[in-house]
Design an enzyme around this catalytic site. Structure first.
Site, PDB file in Angstrom:
ATOM      1  N   CYS A  77       0.815  -1.210   0.000  1.00 49.60           N
ATOM      2  CA  CYS A  77       0.000   0.000   0.000  1.00 49.60           C
ATOM      3  C   CYS A  77       0.852   1.266   0.000  1.00 49.60           C
ATOM      4  O   CYS A  77       1.726   1.425   0.860  1.00 49.60           O
ATOM      5  CB  CYS A  77      -0.908  -0.017   1.233  1.00 49.60           C
ATOM      6  SG  CYS A  77      -1.780   1.525   1.548  1.00 49.60           S
ATOM      7  N   TYR A 208      -5.466   6.624  -8.884  1.00 49.78           N
ATOM      8  CA  TYR A 208      -6.673   5.876  -8.531  1.00 49.78           C
ATOM      9  C   TYR A 208      -7.890   6.419  -9.281  1.00 49.78           C
ATOM     10  O   TYR A 208      -8.788   5.662  -9.654  1.00 49.78           O
ATOM     11  CB  TYR A 208      -6.922   5.943  -7.024  1.00 49.78           C
ATOM     12  CG  TYR A 208      -5.989   5.075  -6.234  1.00 49.78           C
ATOM     13  CD1 TYR A 208      -6.321   3.767  -5.905  1.00 49.78           C
ATOM     14  CD2 TYR A 208      -4.747   5.555  -5.807  1.00 49.78           C
ATOM     15  CE1 TYR A 208      -5.461   2.957  -5.192  1.00 49.78           C
ATOM     16  CE2 TYR A 208      -3.879   4.765  -5.093  1.00 49.78           C
ATOM     17  CZ  TYR A 208      -4.231   3.455  -4.784  1.00 49.78           C
ATOM     18  OH  TYR A 208      -3.367   2.660  -4.082  1.00 49.78           O
TER      19      TYR A 208
END
Length: 367
Positions: A77, A208
């Site tokens: 992440c 994203y």
């Protein structure tokens, strides 16, 4: 990075058809602090954190205590990767322990499947979700990393990732290693936060916005926004070794974790394919400079990064096939950024070599 509470598949659904991606930035805003923050003003609304303010409304202050807290931070992440970098740069390894979930979580949450018997040796549980439920029995939001857990109670303290690294720099200062870098210099701080904000909205979150776009129109708009910002960064880094000048700062940490994932996952998986990172002269040199700086590249596991994105976003990559490339040995090629002057740590020193127990496996620095 969040897991979803929905059960549309083994890993949840990430794309809403016809919609632009909007990140949920509602986190547990408790903070671990070394000082009385009660007299300080409430912080302004921010998606990048703040310095010099007190608690948000309803938030709780926890005391700085070495050995009390466990940082849960999956290497896959980018938001969690920030905390691993700052913890290394400041020398907080003996003060804050870490838990490292594996790259593939299920719909419930991140799991400690890399540990013996799939159980975190400090927390004693398999799912990070358990630590959220230990604090809030009816917790129904995303289970996100990074998260800091109170070891005595096994309950989550905070998952407010924008604030965690800022508090590492300001609230844990008593426990920094000698000659640790000042990642939040007062000189130029306002400009730095402006840059951090633009990096978050346009680059960190911008990839994203491309990858989770629910329509062609939303994707193309996100694509344009992302590369306007990438071109701006390319120009800025033509005359500065680092984002703020001659030494590393928090701004560099926040940009690096997106850049190091750009070619392995964002370029293909998220369709951010106008350019590869390697095709930007200044950004690519800058990224290699940071990767080869102790505390940055030695926190990165390229296999875990690829396994997470390609293996959990099954609505984007339904086959679950993980690409073999790209060749990551290129991260060790000369960057030649020394020509711009400066030193990463200024008058300070680099951190000690990464500990054997914390060395990532898929990393050319160790292979």
């Amino acid at each position: 990075m969040a897991t979803t509470a929905r059960e549309e598949g083994a890993h949840g659904s990430y794309v809403k058809p016809g919609e632009s991606f909007e990140r949920d930035t509602t986190y547990i805003e408790d903070r671990i602090v070394s000082e009385d923050v009660g007299a300080l003003p409430e912080p302004p609304a921010s998606k990048v954190g703040s310095v010099g303010y007190g608690l948000s409304k309803g938030a709780q202050a926890w005391p700085v205590e070495p050995g009390r807290y466990h940082l849960v931070a999956a290497r896959a992440c980018p938001w969690a990767n920030r905390t691993l970098i700052v913890r290394r740069l400041l020398g907080l390894e003996d003060v804050i322990s870490i838990g490292l979930p594996g790259p593939i979580h299920d719909w419930k949450s991140w799991t400690f499947d890399l540990d013996p018997d799939g159980v975190d040796p400090v927390l004693g549980n398999h799912h990070l979700r358990d630590n959220f439920l230990n604090r809030f029995a009816d917790y129904d939001r995303g289970i996100t990393v990074p998260a800091i857990v109170d070891i005595p109670t096994k309950a989550v303290v905070t998952n407010d990732y924008p604030q965690i690294t800022l508090d590492f720099s300001t609230q844990w200062r008593e426990f920094h290693r000698p000659d640790a870098p000042d990642l939040l210099p007062e000189d130029g701080r306002d400009e730095m936060f402006d840059i951090i904000t633009r990096i978050f909205t346009e680059v960190n979150n911008g990839v994203y916005r491309c990858g989770f776009a629910g329509s062609q129109e939303a994707y193309e708009e996100a694509f344009e926004r992302l590369f306007v910002a990438m071109d701006w960064l390319e120009e800025r880094l033509a005359t500065r070794r680092f984002l703020m000048g001659d030494t590393i700062t928090e701004a560099d940490v926040r940009l690096f974790t997106t850049l190091v994932r750009f070619d392995p996952v964002y370029h293909g998986h998220f369709k951010t394919n106008r350019n590869r990172l390697t095709e930007f002269e200044n950004l690519w040199g800058y990224a290699r400079d940071l990767f080869q700086t102790p505390g940055f590249g030695d926190t990165v596991d390229f296999n875990q990064i690829k396994q997470h994105y390609y293996g959990t976003h099954t609505d984007i990559n339904p086959t679950g096939i993980v690409p073999v490339g790209p060749d990551v040995s290129v991260w060790l090629t000369p960057h030649e950024r020394e020509r711009l002057g400066g030193e990463p740590f200024g008058d300070g020193t680099p951190p000690a070599p990464v500990r054997d127990a914390e060395k990532p496996k898929a990393n050319p620095l160790f292979n």
